[in-house]
Design an enzyme around this catalytic site. Structure first.
Site, mmCIF file in Angstrom:
data_model
loop_
_atom_site.group_PDB
_atom_site.id
_atom_site.type_symbol
_atom_site.label_atom_id
_atom_site.label_comp_id
_atom_site.label_asym_id
_atom_site.label_seq_id
_atom_site.Cartn_x
_atom_site.Cartn_y
_atom_site.Cartn_z
ATOM 1 N N CYS A 172 81.850 107.294 25.392
ATOM 2 C CA CYS A 172 81.449 108.595 24.863
ATOM 3 C C CYS A 172 82.724 109.430 24.814
ATOM 4 O O CYS A 172 83.819 108.874 24.919
ATOM 5 C CB CYS A 172 80.319 109.226 25.677
ATOM 6 N N THR B 247 84.167 111.589 26.898
ATOM 7 C CA THR B 247 84.944 111.488 28.138
ATOM 8 C C THR B 247 84.668 110.211 28.915
ATOM 9 O O THR B 247 85.422 109.880 29.839
ATOM 10 C CB THR B 247 84.577 112.650 29.078
ATOM 11 N N HIS C 172 84.521 92.433 49.605
ATOM 12 C CA HIS C 172 84.061 93.260 48.481
ATOM 13 C C HIS C 172 82.621 92.914 48.090
ATOM 14 O O HIS C 172 81.886 93.769 47.610
ATOM 15 C CB HIS C 172 85.003 93.108 47.291
HETATM 16 C C1 RB5 Z 1 79.370 114.806 23.270
HETATM 17 O O1 RB5 Z 1 79.850 115.935 22.650
HETATM 18 C C2 RB5 Z 1 80.003 114.657 24.651
HETATM 19 O O2 RB5 Z 1 79.420 115.544 25.531
HETATM 20 C C3 RB5 Z 1 79.843 113.234 25.121
HETATM 21 O O3 RB5 Z 1 80.484 112.369 24.226
HETATM 22 C C4 RB5 Z 1 80.421 112.901 26.489
HETATM 23 O O4 RB5 Z 1 81.741 113.305 26.583
HETATM 24 C C5 RB5 Z 1 79.607 113.304 27.647
HETATM 25 O O5 RB5 Z 1 79.928 113.044 28.817
#
Ligand code: RB5
Length: 147
Positions: A68, A70, A136
């Site tokens: 996503c 981040t 682990h």
């Molecule tokens: C989408 O805009 C963004 O919030 C998503 O891609 C992600 O970074 C969420 O954690």
């Protein structure tokens, strides 16, 4: 020996990186199960984490990649499933440790936070590195809700 399958899913923040990584995967000998998203429209990252978790649970894929913007939201969503160990990785060291120490089955990266060459390197390491087991394995077993 038949190729193992890796499921790949992302929200709109990870589309470009997904395309780059999919191109590499065939070269690494993995079959790709592309679970979307594939258009620029804004979508909800938890939906894609759920779809990928389902693919792992059903055995349609052995490993996964989630992306996503981040990597944060989609890794939180994926780790709500007991059979998923999703590692949000930013560099080669993290990618190696996620396999050696955590036996991660899902690699997570941020399409807006990681450079594509670093991401490609992380993917290669994630696929080529084995779990060390031993102490682990005990720790990883404690990650389960069923212990
Ligand atoms: C989408 O805009 C963004 O919030 C998503 O891609 C992600 O970074 C969420 O954690």
């Amino acid at each position: 020996m038949s190729a193992k399958t890796i499921a790949v899913a992302c929200d709109h923040g990870g589309i470009e990186l997904k395309q780059i990584l999919i191109q590499d995967l065939a070269g690494f000998g993995w079959k790709v199960l592309d679970l979307g998203t594939n258009g620029p429209e804004s979508v909800d990252y938890p939906d894609f984490a759920v779809t990928l978790a389902d693919a792992l649970k059903s055995g349609r894929a052995e490993r996964g990649i989630l992306l996503c913007g981040t990597g944060i939201g989609i890794s939180i969503a994926a780790n709500r499933f007991d059979h998923v160990r999703a590692a949000l990785v930013h560099d080669a060291f993290g990618a190696r440790m996620s396999r050696q120490h955590n036996d991660a089955n899902v690699l997570v990266m941020g399409g807006r936070t990681i450079g594509s060459e670093v991401a490609r390197d992380c993917l290669k390491i994630f696929l080529e590195t084995d779990f060390e087991g031993g102490r682990h394995a005990r720790r990883v077993s404690k990650l389960s809700n069923t212990h």
